[in-house]
Enzyme design. Structure first.
Site, short mmCIF file in Angstrom:
data_model
loop_
_atom_site.label_atom_id
_atom_site.label_comp_id
_atom_site.label_asym_id
_atom_site.label_seq_id
_atom_site.Cartn_x
_atom_site.Cartn_y
_atom_site.Cartn_z
N SER A 93 5.65 4.09 2.26
CA SER A 93 5.52 5.35 3.52
C SER A 93 6.36 5.59 4.50
O SER A 93 7.14 6.58 4.96
CB SER A 93 5.31 6.97 2.96
N GLY A 149 0.72 -1.28 0.18
CA GLY A 149 -0.32 -0.60 -0.12
C GLY A 149 1.12 1.30 -0.30
O GLY A 149 2.51 1.46 0.42
N CYS A 150 0.36 2.35 -0.09
CA CYS A 150 0.87 3.56 -0.17
C CYS A 150 1.47 3.99 1.15
O CYS A 150 2.55 4.56 1.81
CB CYS A 150 0.70 4.51 -1.29
N TYR A 151 0.57 4.64 2.01
CA TYR A 151 0.46 4.27 3.14
C TYR A 151 1.65 3.58 3.57
O TYR A 151 2.68 3.84 4.32
CB TYR A 151 0.14 4.80 3.98
#
Length: 335
Positions: free
Chosen positions: A154, A149-151
Site C-alpha cells: 500500500s 508485505g501488506c503495508y
C-alpha cells in the site's frame, strides 16, 4: 494442472489463498500442512470452506511435499518458512513465500530487524520481490517469489512511480498506515483481543516495524536513489483493509493533476491498480485484489492515499497473481 500445497494452512492468508485457488481452473490443491500435533480437517479449521475441499492438514516433510505438489504457497511465520523452502526447492518445487523471509536482500539487515540469523541467507539477494506492477518481467522464470508485505504494497504502489519520474524527493517521506486486526494474524494476542481493540485506535511499532526496511529497499531500488521513510502503522478496529497516507516533498512546483497524470500513465495497463479522482475507502476494495489510490498537493507537499484488502492484494491475492505469472496463466485468473 499445477498441483499446489498450502504450507501453514491454519491462518487467515492461507484461508484466502485456498478460497481463491479453489476457483482457479489450472490449480489443484493437493496438500495442506500444519505444525500442530493434531491433523484437523480443513472444514474444522476454516468452517466457511466446509464441503469445498476434502483434505486434512498434515505434517509433511520436504520429500512428501515434492511428491504431491509442484508449487507451494508458504504461509508459515518468518524463519519457519525459509527452513522449509530451502529443502523443497532443490527437489524441483517452486514457491510463493508469504512470509518476510526473502523480501530483504541483506542478511545483516534481516538479523537487525528479526533478531536472528537467516536460515537460508545465500538465497536472499537472488529472490525476486513479487510486486508485479514493478517487477513483472522477473517473475515468470523464478523458482521462488517473495510475496510483498501488506503495508509495503500500500506504500510502494503510490510512491514508486513518483520517485521513478523524479517528481518527489526520496528524503523525508512520511508514511501513515492504518490496518484492520486481521493483519496481525490468527494467533491470539492480548492487544488484538476484542475488548482491547474494539472502540480503540492505536499506533504501534513506531520506528521499529519490520516493514520499514522492506519499504526502503524497494523504493531505493526502483526509484534509483536511497530512500528512507518514516513509517507509522496503526491498528483500526475492523476485520480487514489498509489505508495508507504518504507525505512527500516535490522536486519542483507541481499540482495534483500532474501527479495523477503520472500515476495514471504508469498504471495504465495494470489490471489491479485503479487511480481514482475521489478519496478511496477500504470498503472500495474489500475482498478484491485491487489497490485504489489518489493524490493531492497540500501546502507544497504531495499527499497520496491508497487502500487495499490486506488479506488479498496484501497477501493471498498477490500470491495468486504471482503464481499466474510464474506459470504463464492470465494474470487475472481467479482474481
Amino acid at each position: 494442472m499445477v498441483r499446489v500445497a498450502i504450507l501453514g494452512a491454519t491462518g487467515y492468508s492461507a484461508k484466502e489463498a485456498i478460497r481463491l485457488l479453489l476457483a482457479h481452473p489450472h490449480a489443484q490443491i493437493t496438500a495442506l500442512t500444519t505444525r500442530q500435533d493434531d491433523l484437523p480437517h480443513l472444514g474444522d479449521v476454516h468452517p466457511s470452506l466446509r464441503g469445498r475441499l476434502d483434505l486434512r492438514l498434515e505434517n509433511l516433510n520436504a520429500a512428501q511435499l515434492a511428491e504431491r505438489a509442484d508449487c507451494a504457497f508458504c504461509c508459515l511465520p518468518h524463519a519457519a518458512s525459509a527452513e522449509v523452502i530451502k529443502e523443497i526447492l532443490p527437489l524441483g518445487m517452486r514457491a510463493v513465500d508469504l512470509s518476510a523471509d526473502y523480501r530483504l536482500n541483506d542478511p545483516a539487515v534481516y538479523k537487525k530487524w528479526y533478531d536472528h540469523d537467516h536460515p537460508d541467507a545465500a538465497r536472499m539477494a537472488k529472490t525476486v520481490y513479487g510486486l508485479p506492477e514493478l517487477y513483472r518481467e522477473r517473475i515468470p522464470k523464478s523458482q521462488l517469489v517473495a510475496n510483498p508485505g501488506c503495508y509495503p504494497t500500500s506504500t510502494i504502489l503510490p510512491l514508486a512511480p513518483l520517485l521513478k519520474a523524479g517528481l518527489i524527493s526520496p528524503d523525508g517521506i512520511i508514511v501513515d498506515s492504518k490496518s484492520g486486526v486481521s493483519g496481525a494474524g490468527r494467533t491470539p494476542k492480548l492487544n488484538f483481543h476484542y475488548p482491547e481493540a474494539n472502540e480503540s485506535f492505536s499506533a504501534y511499532g513506531v520506528g521499529t516495524h519490520r516493514h520499514m526496511p522492506e519499504i526502503d529497499q524497494v523504493l531505493s531500488d526502483f526509484g534509483g536513489k536511497t530512500t528512507e521513510v518514516i513509517f507509522t502503522p496503526h491498528l483500526v478496529p475492523m476485520d480487514r483493509g489498509i489505508l495508507t497516507t504518504t507525505y512527500s516533498t516535490p522536486t519542483k512546483p507541481v499540482d495534483a493533476a500532474t501527479i495523477l497524470a503520472e500515476l495514471r500513465k504508469f498504471y495504465a495497463n495494470e489490471p489491479f491498480v485503479r487511480v481514482v479522482d475521489g478519496l478511496p475507502t477500504t470498503k472500495d476494495v474489500t475482498n478484491t485484489n485491487y489497490c485504489d489510490l489518489t493524490a493531492r498537493v497540500v501546502r507544497g507537499r504531495v499527499v497520496t492515499i491508497s487502500v487495499i484488502d490486506n488479506l488479498i492484494k496484501g497477501a493471498a491475492g498477490a500470491a495468486v497473481q504471482n503464481f499466474n505469472l510464474m506459470y504463464g496463466f492470465e494474470e487475472t485468473t481467479a482474481l
